[in-house]
Motif scaffolding. Structure first.
Motif, PDB file in Angstrom:
ATOM      1  N   TRP A   1       0.821  -1.209   0.000  1.00 12.77           N
ATOM      2  CA  TRP A   1       0.000   0.000   0.000  1.00 12.77           C
ATOM      3  C   TRP A   1       0.857   1.262   0.000  1.00 12.77           C
ATOM      4  N   MET A   2       2.103   1.165   0.455  1.00 11.39           N
ATOM      5  CA  MET A   2       2.986   2.334   0.474  1.00 11.39           C
ATOM      6  C   MET A   2       3.312   2.812  -0.936  1.00 11.39           C
ATOM      7  N   LEU A   3       3.276   1.903  -1.881  1.00  7.23           N
ATOM      8  CA  LEU A   3       3.551   2.268  -3.270  1.00  7.23           C
ATOM      9  C   LEU A   3       2.459   3.166  -3.842  1.00  7.23           C
ATOM     10  N   ARG A   4       1.296   3.175  -3.204  1.00  5.45           N
ATOM     11  CA  ARG A   4       0.175   3.987  -3.676  1.00  5.45           C
ATOM     12  C   ARG A   4      -0.004   5.274  -2.872  1.00  5.45           C
ATOM     13  N   THR A   5       0.964   5.606  -2.031  1.00  6.27           N
ATOM     14  CA  THR A   5       0.902   6.872  -1.299  1.00  6.27           C
ATOM     15  C   THR A   5       1.410   7.983  -2.203  1.00  6.27           C
ATOM     16  N   SER A   6       1.504   9.170  -1.659  1.00  9.66           N
ATOM     17  CA  SER A   6       1.966  10.307  -2.451  1.00  9.66           C
ATOM     18  C   SER A   6       3.486  10.446  -2.464  1.00  9.66           C
ATOM     19  N   CYS A   7       4.200   9.412  -2.062  1.00  6.00           N
ATOM     20  CA  CYS A   7       5.664   9.437  -2.165  1.00  6.00           C
ATOM     21  C   CYS A   7       6.027   9.535  -3.641  1.00  6.00           C
ATOM     22  N   SER A   8       6.835  10.523  -3.986  1.00  5.59           N
ATOM     23  CA  SER A   8       7.101  10.764  -5.402  1.00  5.59           C
ATOM     24  C   SER A   8       8.446  10.236  -5.884  1.00  5.59           C
ATOM     25  N   ASN A   9       9.274   9.724  -4.980  1.00  7.15           N
ATOM     26  CA  ASN A   9      10.546   9.155  -5.414  1.00  7.15           C
ATOM     27  C   ASN A   9      11.021   8.101  -4.412  1.00  7.15           C
ATOM     28  N   TRP A  10      12.118   7.463  -4.758  1.00  2.00           N
ATOM     29  CA  TRP A  10      12.633   6.378  -3.923  1.00  2.00           C
ATOM     30  C   TRP A  10      13.004   6.873  -2.535  1.00  2.00           C
ATOM     31  N   ASN A  11      13.633   8.039  -2.421  1.00  4.98           N
ATOM     32  CA  ASN A  11      14.027   8.547  -1.110  1.00  4.98           C
ATOM     33  C   ASN A  11      12.820   8.709  -0.194  1.00  4.98           C
ATOM     34  N   GLU A  12      11.765   9.298  -0.716  1.00  7.54           N
ATOM     35  CA  GLU A  12      10.561   9.495   0.096  1.00  7.54           C
ATOM     36  C   GLU A  12       9.963   8.158   0.519  1.00  7.54           C
ATOM     37  N   LEU A  13       9.905   7.223  -0.384  1.00  9.40           N
ATOM     38  CA  LEU A  13       9.345   5.910  -0.071  1.00  9.40           C
ATOM     39  C   LEU A  13      10.184   5.196   0.980  1.00  9.40           C
ATOM     40  N   ALA A  14      11.494   5.243   0.824  1.00  9.11           N
ATOM     41  CA  ALA A  14      12.392   4.569   1.774  1.00  9.11           C
ATOM     42  C   ALA A  14      12.291   5.186   3.165  1.00  9.11           C
TER      43      ALA A  14
ATOM     44  N   ASN B   1      14.223  15.664  17.843  1.00 14.26           N
ATOM     45  CA  ASN B   1      13.062  15.455  16.979  1.00 14.26           C
ATOM     46  C   ASN B   1      12.571  14.024  17.101  1.00 14.26           C
ATOM     47  N   ARG B   2      11.269  13.884  17.163  1.00 13.71           N
ATOM     48  CA  ARG B   2      10.640  12.565  17.173  1.00 13.71           C
ATOM     49  C   ARG B   2       9.647  12.523  16.025  1.00 13.71           C
ATOM     50  N   TYR B   3       9.553  11.355  15.415  1.00 15.53           N
ATOM     51  CA  TYR B   3       8.700  11.211  14.232  1.00 15.53           C
ATOM     52  C   TYR B   3       7.743  10.049  14.401  1.00 15.53           C
ATOM     53  N   SER B   4       6.600  10.181  13.798  1.00 17.29           N
ATOM     54  CA  SER B   4       5.678   9.061  13.684  1.00 17.29           C
ATOM     55  C   SER B   4       5.069   9.115  12.276  1.00 17.29           C
ATOM     56  N   ALA B   5       4.709   7.956  11.790  1.00 23.87           N
ATOM     57  CA  ALA B   5       4.146   7.872  10.449  1.00 23.87           C
ATOM     58  C   ALA B   5       2.630   7.941  10.518  1.00 23.87           C
ATOM     59  N   VAL B   6       2.046   8.411   9.446  1.00 29.79           N
ATOM     60  CA  VAL B   6       0.590   8.476   9.322  1.00 29.79           C
ATOM     61  C   VAL B   6       0.220   7.599   8.141  1.00 29.79           C
ATOM     62  N   LYS B   7      -0.610   6.601   8.396  1.00 31.81           N
ATOM     63  CA  LYS B   7      -1.102   5.767   7.297  1.00 31.81           C
ATOM     64  C   LYS B   7      -2.308   6.474   6.701  1.00 31.81           C
ATOM     65  N   PRO B   8      -2.193   6.877   5.446  1.00 28.76           N
ATOM     66  CA  PRO B   8      -3.311   7.620   4.861  1.00 28.76           C
ATOM     67  C   PRO B   8      -4.558   6.756   4.713  1.00 28.76           C
ATOM     68  N   ASN B   9      -5.719   7.389   4.912  1.00 26.43           N
ATOM     69  CA  ASN B   9      -6.981   6.683   4.697  1.00 26.43           C
ATOM     70  C   ASN B   9      -7.187   6.408   3.213  1.00 26.43           C
ATOM     71  N   PHE B  10      -6.680   7.332   2.423  1.00 24.95           N
ATOM     72  CA  PHE B  10      -6.820   7.205   0.972  1.00 24.95           C
ATOM     73  C   PHE B  10      -5.423   7.104   0.364  1.00 24.95           C
ATOM     74  N   VAL B  11      -5.200   6.034  -0.359  1.00 27.54           N
ATOM     75  CA  VAL B  11      -3.940   5.904  -1.070  1.00 27.54           C
ATOM     76  C   VAL B  11      -4.233   5.952  -2.554  1.00 27.54           C
ATOM     77  N   ILE B  12      -3.375   6.652  -3.307  1.00 24.50           N
ATOM     78  CA  ILE B  12      -3.617   6.838  -4.733  1.00 24.50           C
ATOM     79  C   ILE B  12      -3.113   5.667  -5.549  1.00 24.50           C
TER      80      ILE B  12
END
Length: 124
Positions: A40-53, A113-124
């Motif tokens: 499902w991560m492949l259908r998010t708004s990540c636009s390149n490999w760096n963002e996806l990784a 800095n602390r980070y958490s991920a958000v799983k989108p309700n809608f993936v493109i």
């Protein structure tokens, strides 16, 4: 197979181009650690490999957004095998897209800095 080949080529090119010595690149990343890119991560708004990784890394370390994980730019840099500016730009883009959330915590005058991920309700 095609994605696997692209990843190998991408990593190989970066190692040849990167001016950062290998011992600096991988000093914090443990040998037995890995992160998983879910389909499902492949259908998010990540636009390149760096963002996806980076998104996959933050998602995994924050246990699917359940916790905030302390993460430095140098750690992201090691995972991407990139320069500091690329790591910063990638993190900012993910924040702007709403895929990760950054919070800052101060302890004894030191801001982390602390980070958490958000799983989108809608993936493109």
């Amino acid at each position: 197979e095609c994605l696997h080949r692209k990843v190998i080529v991408s990593i190989t090119k970066r190692l040849k181009i990167c001016s950062i010595p290998n011992y600096i690149i991988m000093k914090n990343v443990k040998d037995d650690y890995c992160c998983l890119i879910h389909g499902w991560m492949l259908r998010t708004s990540c636009s390149n490999w760096n963002e996806l990784a980076v998104y996959a890394l933050v998602y995994d370390l924050s246990q699917g957004g359940k916790i905030e994980f302390p993460m430095s730019i140098s750690y992201v840099r090691e995972w991407l095998m990139c320069c500091k500016q690329t790591a910063i730009t990638t993190m900012k883009r993910l924040e702007e897209k709403g895929l990760i959330v950054k919070t800052q915590h101060e302890t004894d005058g030191v801001i982390s800095n602390r980070y958490s991920a958000v799983k989108p309700n809608f993936v493109i």
